[in-house]
Scaffold this motif. Structure first.
Motif, PDB file in Angstrom:
ATOM      1  N   UNK A  44     103.912  65.070  64.083  1.00  0.00           N
ATOM      2  CA  UNK A  44     104.611  66.291  64.460  1.00  0.00           C
ATOM      3  C   UNK A  44     104.062  67.530  63.789  1.00  0.00           C
ATOM      4  N   UNK A  45     102.750  67.529  63.519  1.00  0.00           N
ATOM      5  CA  UNK A  45     102.140  68.648  62.809  1.00  0.00           C
ATOM      6  C   UNK A  45     101.723  69.751  63.773  1.00  0.00           C
ATOM      7  N   UNK A  46     101.895  70.984  63.359  1.00  0.00           N
ATOM      8  CA  UNK A  46     101.330  72.093  64.119  1.00  0.00           C
ATOM      9  C   UNK A  46      99.830  72.115  63.850  1.00  0.00           C
ATOM     10  N   UNK A  47      99.056  72.485  64.856  1.00  0.00           N
ATOM     11  CA  UNK A  47      97.608  72.537  64.702  1.00  0.00           C
ATOM     12  C   UNK A  47      97.136  73.973  64.839  1.00  0.00           C
ATOM     13  N   UNK A  48      96.097  74.316  64.067  1.00  0.00           N
ATOM     14  CA  UNK A  48      95.678  75.709  63.959  1.00  0.00           C
ATOM     15  C   UNK A  48      94.534  76.062  64.902  1.00  0.00           C
ATOM     16  N   UNK A  49      93.569  75.162  65.037  1.00  0.00           N
ATOM     17  CA  UNK A  49      92.443  75.405  65.939  1.00  0.00           C
ATOM     18  C   UNK A  49      91.734  74.086  66.203  1.00  0.00           C
ATOM     19  N   UNK A  50      90.848  74.104  67.196  1.00  0.00           N
ATOM     20  CA  UNK A  50      90.060  72.931  67.566  1.00  0.00           C
ATOM     21  C   UNK A  50      88.622  73.139  67.122  1.00  0.00           C
ATOM     22  N   UNK A  51      88.043  72.127  66.501  1.00  0.00           N
ATOM     23  CA  UNK A  51      86.612  72.154  66.190  1.00  0.00           C
ATOM     24  C   UNK A  51      85.889  71.537  67.378  1.00  0.00           C
ATOM     25  N   UNK A  52      85.205  72.367  68.145  1.00  0.00           N
ATOM     26  CA  UNK A  52      84.580  71.923  69.391  1.00  0.00           C
ATOM     27  C   UNK A  52      83.228  71.266  69.166  1.00  0.00           C
ATOM     28  N   UNK A  53      82.495  71.690  68.128  1.00  0.00           N
ATOM     29  CA  UNK A  53      81.176  71.127  67.867  1.00  0.00           C
ATOM     30  C   UNK A  53      80.746  71.484  66.456  1.00  0.00           C
ATOM     31  N   UNK A  54      79.888  70.656  65.897  1.00  0.00           N
ATOM     32  CA  UNK A  54      79.298  70.935  64.585  1.00  0.00           C
ATOM     33  C   UNK A  54      77.815  70.607  64.640  1.00  0.00           C
ATOM     34  N   UNK A  55      77.043  71.206  63.754  1.00  0.00           N
ATOM     35  CA  UNK A  55      75.610  70.913  63.685  1.00  0.00           C
ATOM     36  C   UNK A  55      75.076  71.340  62.334  1.00  0.00           C
ATOM     37  N   UNK A  56      73.961  70.776  61.958  1.00  0.00           N
ATOM     38  CA  UNK A  56      73.290  71.173  60.717  1.00  0.00           C
ATOM     39  C   UNK A  56      71.788  71.187  60.933  1.00  0.00           C
ATOM     40  N   UNK A  57      71.073  71.890  60.077  1.00  0.00           N
ATOM     41  CA  UNK A  57      69.627  71.967  60.189  1.00  0.00           C
ATOM     42  C   UNK A  57      69.007  72.334  58.862  1.00  0.00           C
ATOM     43  N   UNK A 115      58.438  82.103  56.749  1.00  0.00           N
ATOM     44  CA  UNK A 115      59.711  82.070  57.457  1.00  0.00           C
ATOM     45  C   UNK A 115      59.487  82.300  58.946  1.00  0.00           C
ATOM     46  N   UNK A 116      60.000  81.402  59.771  1.00  0.00           N
ATOM     47  CA  UNK A 116      59.893  81.533  61.233  1.00  0.00           C
ATOM     48  C   UNK A 116      61.259  81.490  61.916  1.00  0.00           C
ATOM     49  N   UNK A 117      62.321  81.295  61.156  1.00  0.00           N
ATOM     50  CA  UNK A 117      63.649  81.293  61.735  1.00  0.00           C
ATOM     51  C   UNK A 117      63.991  80.045  62.513  1.00  0.00           C
ATOM     52  N   UNK A 118      63.237  78.957  62.291  1.00  0.00           N
ATOM     53  CA  UNK A 118      63.465  77.747  63.077  1.00  0.00           C
ATOM     54  C   UNK A 118      64.746  77.020  62.670  1.00  0.00           C
ATOM     55  N   UNK A 119      65.077  77.026  61.383  1.00  0.00           N
ATOM     56  CA  UNK A 119      66.202  76.232  60.901  1.00  0.00           C
ATOM     57  C   UNK A 119      67.523  76.608  61.537  1.00  0.00           C
ATOM     58  N   UNK A 120      67.901  77.871  61.456  1.00  0.00           N
ATOM     59  CA  UNK A 120      69.172  78.300  62.034  1.00  0.00           C
ATOM     60  C   UNK A 120      69.117  78.255  63.553  1.00  0.00           C
ATOM     61  N   UNK A 121      67.969  78.607  64.121  1.00  0.00           N
ATOM     62  CA  UNK A 121      67.841  78.597  65.577  1.00  0.00           C
ATOM     63  C   UNK A 121      68.032  77.193  66.137  1.00  0.00           C
ATOM     64  N   UNK A 122      67.440  76.200  65.502  1.00  0.00           N
ATOM     65  CA  UNK A 122      67.597  74.826  65.967  1.00  0.00           C
ATOM     66  C   UNK A 122      69.033  74.336  65.753  1.00  0.00           C
ATOM     67  N   UNK A 123      69.665  74.797  64.675  1.00  0.00           N
ATOM     68  CA  UNK A 123      71.060  74.444  64.437  1.00  0.00           C
ATOM     69  C   UNK A 123      71.941  75.000  65.541  1.00  0.00           C
ATOM     70  N   UNK A 124      71.723  76.272  65.886  1.00  0.00           N
ATOM     71  CA  UNK A 124      72.491  76.876  66.981  1.00  0.00           C
ATOM     72  C   UNK A 124      72.218  76.155  68.301  1.00  0.00           C
ATOM     73  N   UNK A 125      70.955  75.800  68.531  1.00  0.00           N
ATOM     74  CA  UNK A 125      70.609  75.137  69.783  1.00  0.00           C
ATOM     75  C   UNK A 125      71.383  73.828  69.935  1.00  0.00           C
ATOM     76  N   UNK A 126      71.435  73.045  68.859  1.00  0.00           N
ATOM     77  CA  UNK A 126      72.187  71.798  68.890  1.00  0.00           C
ATOM     78  C   UNK A 126      73.666  72.057  69.133  1.00  0.00           C
ATOM     79  N   UNK A 127      74.170  73.095  68.511  1.00  0.00           N
ATOM     80  CA  UNK A 127      75.587  73.436  68.621  1.00  0.00           C
ATOM     81  C   UNK A 127      75.946  73.912  70.025  1.00  0.00           C
ATOM     82  N   UNK A 128      75.142  74.834  70.546  1.00  0.00           N
ATOM     83  CA  UNK A 128      75.451  75.482  71.820  1.00  0.00           C
ATOM     84  C   UNK A 128      75.211  74.578  73.019  1.00  0.00           C
TER      85      UNK A 128
END
Length: 359
Positions: free
Chosen positions: A219-232, A244-257
């Motif tokens: 009977x708990x109230x819920x605050x939000x839904x975690x739709x997806x997670x990713x790491x890189x 630096x080429x920005x690949x790490x965060x970009x690939x993390x977002x790609x997996x997430x999105x």
């Protein structure tokens, strides 16, 4: 990437303590109002100017239980981290359920050798009233990204049926002379003569995650839904000789999105970023946003709350998830919300949140 089609993972309770609020609601209100709390302290940098930091006032931090201080001598930094964690856990306890089964604790901590991770783990264990399952718990010493890495791990435990609830949290503090001295020597602190720097902060955040079915059963109230997670991982990180080429965060977002529909209503409307004022992180977001502009609304709202409470280090992820959840609940932030954190030594992690009624 951790895809989360079933069961739905929800946040059932959240707590935080930062330089702009001793609870999550206080912190969220201050960040929404763009209230900053930066102050000079008595210690001076190499130019004999006072350090400017964001910190929780001493009188607002609860003393540690005598059972902890009697057996262990904590450093100043460790003590402040634990006292902030105590505040955040007290905040979370106002909404947490009474649980019979033990739950895992995934604890985000700084990525350095100046803190005793095992001692901190044991101390946090004694500060929470929730029954903890040590077997499936873990320490994650990965700095800013650690909390969101913990959320990624938590969703795996929940979707695999290993647990029905998981406690994820993080604590950190830069209010330490040795730490400030190091940051000053390497030129990373913001000052009148170094605009490409950041304001150190401190704080803690904790989240109780569970399956929607388990929450409904209690009977708990819920605050939000975690739709997806990713790491890189970014090989061209701050302390790497690799370009630096920005690949790490970009690939993390790609997996997430990749989990989201391409329809306009599912495009990311809000971003919460761990950017702290250093140009490296602004460049990273710029590169990532350009590469994934088709997945963002035309002008997404971007929140970088370090402008208010400084760099929270390992506490950043849980605190920003709490801020995003509060914004979705109260209707002043549009979803979906993408929350991401980037660590100095390359780790990247992100999560997408929906309002609870979204499917």
């Amino acid at each position: 990437m951790n895809k989360l089609p079933s069961p739905r993972i929800v946040i059932t309770a959240a707590g935080a303590a930062t330089p702009v609020g001793l609870t999550l609601p206080q912190t969220a209100a201050a960040v929404r109002a763009q209230i900053a709390n930066f102050n000079e302290i008595s210690w001076c940098d190499k130019e004999y100017e006072p350090f400017v930091i964001a910190y929780i006032p001493e009188e607002c931090l609860p003393d540690l239980p005598s059972t902890l201080t009697a057996s262990t001598q904590y450093s100043r930094r460790e003590s402040r981290m634990l006292r902030a964690a105590n505040l955040a856990l007290q905040d979370l306890a106002r909404a947490q359920p009474d649980l019979d089964a033990a739950i895992p604790l995934l604890l985000a901590l700084p990525q350095d050798a100046t803190t005793d991770h095992n001692e901190l783990w044991n101390a946090v264990l004694s500060l929470t009233s929730l029954p903890i399952d040590p077997e499936h718990s873990a320490i994650i010493p990965r700095g800013r990204a650690a909390g969101l890495i913990g959320i990624d791990e938590a969703t795996k435990l929940l979707t695999q049926g290993t647990a029905e609830f998981v406690l994820v949290g993080g604590c950190d503090s830069e209010y330490d002379l040795e730490r400030l001295g190091h940051l000053d020597r390497v030129g990373r602190l913001k000052s009148d003569i170094n605009l490409d720097g950041f304001i150190p902060g401190e704080g803690a955040g904790f989240l109780l995650l569970g399956t929607e079915r388990a929450a409904a059963k209690l009977g708990l109230s819920t605050l939000s839904v975690i739709a997806a997670t990713a790491r890189g991982f970014e090989h061209g990180h701050l302390y790497s000789e690799t370009p630096y080429r920005g690949e790490g965060l970009s690939e993390t977002w790609q997996a997430l999105l990749s989990n989201l529909s391409s329809q306009t209503e599912h495009k990311i409307a809000t971003l919460y970023s761990s950017m702290n004022g250093e140009s490296y992180w602004a460049k990273e977001l710029g590169v990532c946003s350009i590469r994934h502009q088709d997945s963002l609304v035309e002008a997404p709202f971007i929140s970088h709350p370090a402008d208010c409470f400084g760099d929270l280090g390992a506490a950043f992820g849980p605190v920003m998830i709490g801020l995003a959840t509060t914004g979705l609940q109260r209707g002043y932030r549009r979803g979906p919300v993408l929350v991401y954190c980037s660590s100095d030594h390359g780790h990247r992690a992100a999560a997408i949140l929906h309002k609870i009624q979204c499917h």
